[in-house]
Design a protein around this motif. Structure first.
Motif, PDB file in Angstrom:
ATOM      1  N   CYS A 111       0.844  -1.198   0.000  1.00 32.86           N
ATOM      2  CA  CYS A 111       0.000   0.000   0.000  1.00 32.86           C
ATOM      3  C   CYS A 111       0.878   1.246   0.000  1.00 32.86           C
ATOM      4  CB  CYS A 111      -0.900  -0.003   1.235  1.00 32.86           C
ATOM      5  SG  CYS A 111      -1.858   1.515   1.453  1.00 32.86           S
ATOM      6  N   ILE A 112       0.594   2.182  -0.912  1.00 30.02           N
ATOM      7  CA  ILE A 112       1.402   3.410  -1.014  1.00 30.02           C
ATOM      8  C   ILE A 112       0.788   4.569  -0.238  1.00 30.02           C
ATOM      9  CG2 ILE A 112       2.342   2.706  -3.245  1.00 30.02           C
ATOM     10  CD1 ILE A 112       0.432   4.708  -4.584  1.00 30.02           C
ATOM     11  N   GLY A 113      -0.338   4.319   0.433  1.00 29.01           N
ATOM     12  CA  GLY A 113      -0.938   5.346   1.282  1.00 29.01           C
ATOM     13  C   GLY A 113      -1.550   6.509   0.545  1.00 29.01           C
ATOM     14  N   CYS A 114      -1.943   6.309  -0.711  1.00 28.77           N
ATOM     15  CA  CYS A 114      -2.474   7.422  -1.516  1.00 28.77           C
ATOM     16  C   CYS A 114      -3.889   7.807  -1.118  1.00 28.77           C
ATOM     17  CB  CYS A 114      -2.434   7.068  -2.995  1.00 28.77           C
ATOM     18  SG  CYS A 114      -3.585   5.755  -3.482  1.00 28.77           S
ATOM     19  N   GLY A 115      -4.624   6.897  -0.502  1.00 26.39           N
ATOM     20  CA  GLY A 115      -5.983   7.189  -0.065  1.00 26.39           C
ATOM     21  C   GLY A 115      -7.046   7.002  -1.126  1.00 26.39           C
ATOM     22  N   ALA A 116      -6.675   6.482  -2.305  1.00 25.13           N
ATOM     23  CA  ALA A 116      -7.661   6.319  -3.381  1.00 25.13           C
ATOM     24  C   ALA A 116      -8.795   5.391  -2.963  1.00 25.13           C
ATOM     25  CB  ALA A 116      -6.988   5.799  -4.644  1.00 25.13           C
ATOM     26  N   CYS A 117      -8.459   4.287  -2.313  1.00 30.99           N
ATOM     27  CA  CYS A 117      -9.497   3.334  -1.903  1.00 30.99           C
ATOM     28  C   CYS A 117     -10.423   3.949  -0.864  1.00 30.99           C
ATOM     29  CB  CYS A 117      -8.868   2.048  -1.382  1.00 30.99           C
ATOM     30  SG  CYS A 117      -7.790   2.268   0.057  1.00 30.99           S
ATOM     31  N   ALA A 118      -9.846   4.754   0.048  1.00 34.99           N
ATOM     32  CA  ALA A 118     -10.660   5.404   1.074  1.00 34.99           C
ATOM     33  C   ALA A 118     -11.592   6.431   0.443  1.00 34.99           C
ATOM     34  CB  ALA A 118      -9.764   6.068   2.117  1.00 34.99           C
ATOM     35  N   ASP A 119     -11.084   7.163  -0.555  1.00 36.35           N
ATOM     36  CA  ASP A 119     -11.921   8.135  -1.254  1.00 36.35           C
ATOM     37  C   ASP A 119     -13.037   7.458  -2.036  1.00 36.35           C
ATOM     38  OD1 ASP A 119     -10.366  10.198  -0.329  1.00 36.35           O
ATOM     39  OD2 ASP A 119      -9.148  10.363  -2.133  1.00 36.35           O
ATOM     40  N   ILE A 128      -6.728   6.140   6.331  1.00 35.89           N
ATOM     41  CA  ILE A 128      -5.277   5.994   6.284  1.00 35.89           C
ATOM     42  C   ILE A 128      -4.747   6.045   7.710  1.00 35.89           C
ATOM     43  CG2 ILE A 128      -3.097   6.925   5.440  1.00 35.89           C
ATOM     44  CD1 ILE A 128      -4.868   5.735   3.270  1.00 35.89           C
ATOM     45  N   ASN A 129      -4.156   4.939   8.152  1.00 33.31           N
ATOM     46  CA  ASN A 129      -3.632   4.838   9.508  1.00 33.31           C
ATOM     47  C   ASN A 129      -2.227   5.444   9.546  1.00 33.31           C
ATOM     48  OD1 ASN A 129      -2.590   4.065  11.998  1.00 33.31           O
ATOM     49  ND2 ASN A 129      -3.627   2.082  11.993  1.00 33.31           N
ATOM     50  N   PRO A 130      -2.073   6.618  10.180  1.00 33.62           N
ATOM     51  CA  PRO A 130      -0.769   7.287  10.193  1.00 33.62           C
ATOM     52  C   PRO A 130       0.286   6.559  11.009  1.00 33.62           C
ATOM     53  CG  PRO A 130      -2.286   8.412  11.658  1.00 33.62           C
ATOM     54  CD  PRO A 130      -3.091   7.367  10.942  1.00 33.62           C
ATOM     55  N   ASP A 131      -0.130   5.607  11.818  1.00 33.66           N
ATOM     56  CA  ASP A 131       0.820   4.858  12.649  1.00 33.66           C
ATOM     57  C   ASP A 131       1.496   3.726  11.877  1.00 33.66           C
ATOM     58  OD1 ASP A 131       0.085   6.493  14.729  1.00 33.66           O
ATOM     59  OD2 ASP A 131      -1.229   5.021  15.688  1.00 33.66           O
ATOM     60  N   GLN A 132       0.973   3.415  10.692  1.00 39.29           N
ATOM     61  CA  GLN A 132       1.512   2.304   9.900  1.00 39.29           C
ATOM     62  C   GLN A 132       2.335   2.876   8.742  1.00 39.29           C
ATOM     63  OE1 GLN A 132      -2.048   0.107   8.853  1.00 39.29           O
ATOM     64  NE2 GLN A 132      -2.135  -0.902  10.826  1.00 39.29           N
ATOM     65  N   THR A 133       3.611   3.058   8.957  1.00 40.70           N
ATOM     66  CA  THR A 133       4.494   3.643   7.946  1.00 40.70           C
ATOM     67  C   THR A 133       5.663   2.711   7.648  1.00 40.70           C
ATOM     68  OG1 THR A 133       5.803   4.813   9.621  1.00 40.70           O
ATOM     69  CG2 THR A 133       3.913   5.993   8.677  1.00 40.70           C
ATOM     70  N   ASP A 134       6.245   2.882   6.467  1.00 42.09           N
ATOM     71  CA  ASP A 134       7.432   2.127   6.080  1.00 42.09           C
ATOM     72  C   ASP A 134       8.105   2.848   4.918  1.00 42.09           C
ATOM     73  OD1 ASP A 134       5.870   1.560   3.854  1.00 42.09           O
ATOM     74  OD2 ASP A 134       5.506  -0.524   4.400  1.00 42.09           O
ATOM     75  N   ASP A 135       9.031   2.187   4.250  1.00 40.83           N
ATOM     76  CA  ASP A 135       9.744   2.809   3.140  1.00 40.83           C
ATOM     77  C   ASP A 135       8.842   3.056   1.933  1.00 40.83           C
ATOM     78  OD1 ASP A 135      12.061   2.788   4.617  1.00 40.83           O
ATOM     79  OD2 ASP A 135      12.826   0.923   3.741  1.00 40.83           O
ATOM     80  N   VAL A 136       7.744   2.332   1.849  1.00 39.38           N
ATOM     81  CA  VAL A 136       6.822   2.512   0.728  1.00 39.38           C
ATOM     82  C   VAL A 136       5.957   3.749   0.940  1.00 39.38           C
ATOM     83  CG1 VAL A 136       4.919   1.482  -0.580  1.00 39.38           C
ATOM     84  CG2 VAL A 136       6.787   0.049   0.253  1.00 39.38           C
ATOM     85  N   SER A 137       5.503   3.974   2.172  1.00 36.62           N
ATOM     86  CA  SER A 137       4.672   5.132   2.489  1.00 36.62           C
ATOM     87  C   SER A 137       4.966   5.630   3.884  1.00 36.62           C
ATOM     88  CB  SER A 137       3.183   4.780   2.373  1.00 36.62           C
ATOM     89  OG  SER A 137       2.389   5.854   2.828  1.00 36.62           O
ATOM     90  N   ASP A 138       5.420   6.875   3.987  1.00 32.08           N
ATOM     91  CA  ASP A 138       5.619   7.472   5.302  1.00 32.08           C
ATOM     92  C   ASP A 138       4.411   8.302   5.717  1.00 32.08           C
ATOM     93  OD1 ASP A 138       5.897   9.595   3.581  1.00 32.08           O
ATOM     94  OD2 ASP A 138       7.998   9.996   4.060  1.00 32.08           O
ATOM     95  N   ASP A 139       3.337   8.227   4.946  1.00 28.15           N
ATOM     96  CA  ASP A 139       2.087   8.907   5.297  1.00 28.15           C
ATOM     97  C   ASP A 139       1.116   7.974   6.008  1.00 28.15           C
ATOM     98  OD1 ASP A 139       2.817  11.347   4.109  1.00 28.15           O
ATOM     99  OD2 ASP A 139       2.203  10.632   2.135  1.00 28.15           O
ATOM    100  N   GLY A 140       1.400   6.684   5.986  1.00 31.83           N
ATOM    101  CA  GLY A 140       0.495   5.723   6.589  1.00 31.83           C
ATOM    102  C   GLY A 140      -0.027   4.731   5.565  1.00 31.83           C
ATOM    103  N   LYS A 141      -0.851   3.812   6.023  1.00 34.25           N
ATOM    104  CA  LYS A 141      -1.393   2.753   5.179  1.00 34.25           C
ATOM    105  C   LYS A 141      -2.913   2.709   5.288  1.00 34.25           C
ATOM    106  CE  LYS A 141       2.704   0.877   4.184  1.00 34.25           C
ATOM    107  NZ  LYS A 141       3.201   0.509   2.853  1.00 34.25           N
ATOM    108  N   ALA A 142      -3.546   2.268   4.205  1.00 30.81           N
ATOM    109  CA  ALA A 142      -4.991   2.081   4.236  1.00 30.81           C
ATOM    110  C   ALA A 142      -5.341   0.983   5.229  1.00 30.81           C
ATOM    111  CB  ALA A 142      -5.503   1.726   2.840  1.00 30.81           C
ATOM    112  N   ASP A 143      -6.425   1.202   5.965  1.00 23.99           N
ATOM    113  CA  ASP A 143      -6.854   0.228   6.959  1.00 23.99           C
ATOM    114  C   ASP A 143      -8.377   0.180   6.977  1.00 23.99           C
ATOM    115  OD1 ASP A 143      -6.387  -1.689   8.940  1.00 23.99           O
ATOM    116  OD2 ASP A 143      -6.634  -0.227  10.552  1.00 23.99           O
TER     117      ASP A 143
END
Length: 270
Positions: A111-119, A128-143
């Motif tokens: 997940c790149i954290g773009c928020g498209a699925c949430a939108d 987008i869960n801001p606590d779930q970050t990694d090298d792919v997305s430092d903005d968070g992950k969809a949850d």
């Protein structure tokens, strides 16, 4: 097989045990929810007074609008039927609908954290869960709600179902005519379908007519503008490499990263 959940409005007392259990099970940040309970009424419905609760969650739709909007690179993934051992391989992005159990899942590692699925989700069931970050997305992950798939695969019930003090949440296979969820559907349990759409929600509701009428009148959603959703997702995908690059330049990079993000957000709102 199609897993589904029934919410019996005649049993729900609005205690929020389900939402608390979900937060505890999945470490959901306080300001977000995988499931929720909203109070409805008292309101006049026709000539009757109605008052009930709306316990909501991901509907694991038969035709989920969120899945095709994920812009993450696809990979081949092999799925296995839990009962028969049958396997099938599909090309999936970072979110998909399981071909055997019908649940909609997310691969957090891609997940790149773009928020498209949430939108795209008309039920506001993703965030987008801001606590779930990694090298792919430092903005968070969809949850979102996953119907507690790891628990179900271990032979347990979803945390919200196990915790419900009145048995208002019922989980099972909608394709099994002998299951309790199927029996509820035969009695009239229905999902909250979107206006002008046919997503086939598999989280369904059962209750008195006046309460069901109140639920549908106040919480029937509209489909999102998919053109806008796709444009924002494309911008997010294109901008992320630029954000990472400028962040590597120290303080100047931080300012640049904020500027790039600001441009992305501003342009997506036009």
């Amino acid at each position: 097989m199609q897993y589904g959940m029934i919410i019996d409005l005649e049993r729900c007392v609005g205690c929020h045990a389900c939402t608390i259990a979900c937060k505890a099970e999945w470490e959901v940040p306080v300001e977000y929810n995988r499931n929720w309970v909203y109070r409805m009424g008292p309101s006049l419905v026709g000539e009757e007074m109605a008052s009930t609760y709306y316990p909501g969650l991901c509907n694991h739709c038969s035709d989920p609008v969120c899945v095709p909007e994920c812009p993450a690179d696809t990979i081949e993934m092999t799925f296995t039927h839990a009962k028969t051992g049958e396997t099938t391989t599909l090309e999936v992005a970072a979110t998909w609908k399981d071909p055997f159990d019908g649940t909609v899942q997310i691969d957090k590692s891609r997940c790149i954290g773009c928020g498209a699925c949430a939108d795209a989700c008309p039920y506001n069931a993703r965030y987008i869960n801001p606590d779930q970050t990694d090298d792919v997305s430092d903005d968070g992950k969809a949850d979102k709600c996953t119907y507690c798939k790891p628990r179900v695969e271990a032979g347990e019930t979803p945390a919200c179902v196990q915790t419900c003090i009145t048995g208002a949440r019922i989980f099972g296979d909608l394709d099994d005519p002998e299951s309790e969820v199927s029996k509820y559907v035969k009695k009239g349990a229905v999902g909250i379908e979107v206006n002008g759409g046919n997503l086939g929600p598999n989280s369904r509701y059962y209750g008195k007519k006046k309460d069901m009428d109140l639920l549908m009148a106040t919480h029937t959603p509209e489909l999102a503008d998919m053109g806008q959703v796709r444009r924002r997702a494309m911008l997010a995908s294109l901008m992320k490499p630029a954000v990472k690059k400028v962040k590597g330049l120290g303080l100047l990079g931080l300012v640049g990263a904020l500027a790039v993000k600001g441009f992305c957000n501003e342009d997506s709102e036009k």
